[in-house]
Write a protein that holds these residues in place. Structure first.
Motif, PDB file in Angstrom:
ATOM      1  N   ARG A  96       0.789  -0.974   0.339  1.00  0.00           N
ATOM      2  CA  ARG A  96      -0.046   0.548   0.163  1.00  0.00           C
ATOM      3  C   ARG A  96       0.788   1.154   0.150  1.00  0.00           C
ATOM      4  NH1 ARG A  96      -4.188  -1.645   4.489  1.00  0.00           N
ATOM      5  NH2 ARG A  96      -6.203  -2.249   3.272  1.00  0.00           N
ATOM      6  N   LYS A 139      -7.474  11.174   8.397  1.00  0.00           N
ATOM      7  CA  LYS A 139      -8.154  10.265   7.478  1.00  0.00           C
ATOM      8  C   LYS A 139      -8.175  10.540   6.065  1.00  0.00           C
ATOM      9  CE  LYS A 139     -12.306  10.794  11.000  1.00  0.00           C
ATOM     10  NZ  LYS A 139     -13.056  11.357  11.301  1.00  0.00           N
ATOM     11  N   LYS A 140      -8.238   9.267   5.262  1.00  0.00           N
ATOM     12  CA  LYS A 140      -8.537   9.255   3.663  1.00  0.00           C
ATOM     13  C   LYS A 140      -8.951  10.512   3.460  1.00  0.00           C
ATOM     14  CE  LYS A 140      -7.780   5.665  -0.098  1.00  0.00           C
ATOM     15  NZ  LYS A 140      -8.073   4.188   0.187  1.00  0.00           N
ATOM     16  N   LEU A 141      -8.014  10.601   2.235  1.00  0.00           N
ATOM     17  CA  LEU A 141      -9.403  11.926   1.142  1.00  0.00           C
ATOM     18  C   LEU A 141      -9.889  12.976   1.943  1.00  0.00           C
ATOM     19  CD1 LEU A 141     -11.227   9.253  -1.000  1.00  0.00           C
ATOM     20  CD2 LEU A 141      -8.750  10.447  -1.411  1.00  0.00           C
ATOM     21  N   LYS A 142      -9.633  13.709   3.247  1.00  0.00           N
ATOM     22  CA  LYS A 142     -10.258  14.677   3.923  1.00  0.00           C
ATOM     23  C   LYS A 142      -8.856  15.793   4.158  1.00  0.00           C
ATOM     24  CE  LYS A 142     -13.921  12.594   5.718  1.00  0.00           C
ATOM     25  NZ  LYS A 142     -15.084  12.719   5.679  1.00  0.00           N
ATOM     26  N   SER A 169     -10.956  16.704  10.821  1.00  0.00           N
ATOM     27  CA  SER A 169     -10.356  15.559   9.648  1.00  0.00           C
ATOM     28  C   SER A 169      -9.222  14.019   9.816  1.00  0.00           C
ATOM     29  CB  SER A 169     -10.094  16.444   7.764  1.00  0.00           C
ATOM     30  OG  SER A 169     -10.415  16.920   7.477  1.00  0.00           O
ATOM     31  N   TYR A 170      -9.465  14.467  11.398  1.00  0.00           N
ATOM     32  CA  TYR A 170      -8.194  14.141  11.744  1.00  0.00           C
ATOM     33  C   TYR A 170      -9.112  12.874  13.067  1.00  0.00           C
ATOM     34  CZ  TYR A 170      -4.618  16.991   9.474  1.00  0.00           C
ATOM     35  OH  TYR A 170      -4.341  17.460   8.755  1.00  0.00           O
ATOM     36  N   GLN A 190       3.252   4.287   2.355  1.00  0.00           N
ATOM     37  CA  GLN A 190       3.057   5.251   2.418  1.00  0.00           C
ATOM     38  C   GLN A 190       2.277   6.773   2.295  1.00  0.00           C
ATOM     39  OE1 GLN A 190       3.250   5.336   6.530  1.00  0.00           O
ATOM     40  NE2 GLN A 190       4.099   2.817   6.714  1.00  0.00           N
ATOM     41  N   SER A 191       1.075   6.869   2.372  1.00  0.00           N
ATOM     42  CA  SER A 191       0.075   8.278   1.999  1.00  0.00           C
ATOM     43  C   SER A 191       0.510   8.978   2.918  1.00  0.00           C
ATOM     44  CB  SER A 191      -0.915   7.922   1.873  1.00  0.00           C
ATOM     45  OG  SER A 191      -1.371   7.964   2.805  1.00  0.00           O
ATOM     46  N   LYS A 192       1.071  10.081   2.886  1.00  0.00           N
ATOM     47  CA  LYS A 192       1.227  11.642   3.985  1.00  0.00           C
ATOM     48  C   LYS A 192       1.304  12.479   3.394  1.00  0.00           C
ATOM     49  CE  LYS A 192       5.904   8.935   6.254  1.00  0.00           C
ATOM     50  NZ  LYS A 192       7.117   9.371   6.777  1.00  0.00           N
ATOM     51  N   THR A 193      -0.393  13.416   4.142  1.00  0.00           N
ATOM     52  CA  THR A 193      -0.545  14.110   3.987  1.00  0.00           C
ATOM     53  C   THR A 193       0.384  15.262   4.851  1.00  0.00           C
ATOM     54  OG1 THR A 193      -1.998  13.471   2.651  1.00  0.00           O
ATOM     55  CG2 THR A 193      -2.231  15.697   3.162  1.00  0.00           C
TER      56      THR A 193
END
Length: 307
Positions: A33, A171-174, A181-182, A35-38
């Motif tokens: 998957r 959270k995803k896509l927030k 959103s967290y 690591q998707s870091k925003t």
């Protein structure tokens, strides 16, 4: 570095092929998957106000989380809550005066749970990790046996057991600029985790779980639940030739708003030992946490509801 990564991948693949297991399978899934870091440079405080300072951002998260963990009047029918409250208040003095002995915890009951602690996790607020306990468990087991038996005897949990550090995770896509959103991931003291692991077998001894529960169940997953739904759909379409109706309910922030009173009432119905019930009740009393955000740690806030 490329060579090391390649060899690491081959090692994991070999382990999966030589010893197939659900654990290894999910490790592979999580690894692929990525690591998707925003990240965000500002957090919105209002329609026309943004916060860019990490210290004030941490304070904003702390205010949001504190408000989240305070019970509110949502115009619900509170009859059930009132009944649970009345019963819990009645149970407490009865259990206090009951002369019921609980078999002391053995050293084996401490030694085995230390081995179950997950490694590779963040250190707690006191700089203790699972690795510390695992490396020295033969030395620490008799010490923790004495400490935990004292806690069980007095039915009072040390205050530092009930603290934690909460890290906001997007959270995803927030929208990363909104605090809602967290979700909060809380790092609790490693010794608290051990204490919970030790009590868990005694707590769950009388539990009867529903056959159709797939979440939080060893050996089962939501994929199996989805498989049953797809089978029902196929049978409805190909065999019974009748329409299939399904309702899906998404309870947002469900775990954050669980009533402690109702939770204790459910535990009472499960018939757990009076001393264990009193210990769990005290464990949920005076809980608190602190927000950690971009290196900043804010003042603690109380947790009055939620699991």
């Amino acid at each position: 570095m490329r060579k090391e990564k390649y060899e690491d991948r081959q090692k994991i693949y070999s382990e999966i092929m030589d010893n197939p297991s659900m654990k290894n399978f999910y490790q592979l899934i999580n690894r692929n998957r990525g690591q998707s870091k925003t990240s965000t440079t500002s957090i919105k405080k209002g329609p026309e106000c943004d916060i860019s300072d990490p210290k004030n951002q941490a304070k904003r998260f702390s205010q949001y989380m504190e408000d989240l963990f305070v019970p509110k009047d949502n115009s619900y029918e509170n009859t059930f809550l009132e009944l649970c409250t009345a019963r819990t208040n009645a149970i407490d003095p009865i259990y206090e005066n009951m002369d019921t002995e609980l078999e002391p915890l053995s050293e084996t009951e401490i030694f085995k749970p230390i081995g179950k602690l997950n490694t590779g996790k963040a250190m707690d607020a006191f700089g203790i990790s699972a690795e510390h306990l695992k490396t020295n468990r033969s030395i620490l087991s008799p010490i923790f046996t004495t400490i935990f038996n004292q806690i069980v005897a007095t039915k009072q949990i040390p205050l530092f057991f009930k603290t934690g550090i909460t890290i906001p995770v997007l959270k995803k896509l927030k929208d990363p600029t909104l605090v809602e959103s967290y979700r909060g991931i809380t790092v609790t003291p490693t010794i608290t985790k051990l204490f919970e692991y030790v009590l868990l077998p005694r707590l769950t001894k009388n539990f009867i779980q529903a056959d159709m529960q797939f979440g939080f169940t060893e050996g089962l997953s939501m994929l199996i639940a989805a498989f049953l739904v797809s089978e029902c759909k196929s049978e409805s379409k190909d065999v019974t030739l009748k329409p299939l109706y399904m309702i899906a309910v998404d309870s947002q922030t469900a775990f954050d708003v669980v009533s402690h009173i109702i939770l204790l009432d459910k535990l009472y119905e499960c018939g757990i030992h009076p001393k264990l019930w009193s210990i769990v009740k005290d464990l949920y009393k005076d809980m608190s946490s602190k927000i950690k955000w971009i290196g900043e740690i804010n003042d603690k806030f109380p947790i009055q509801q939620g699991v």
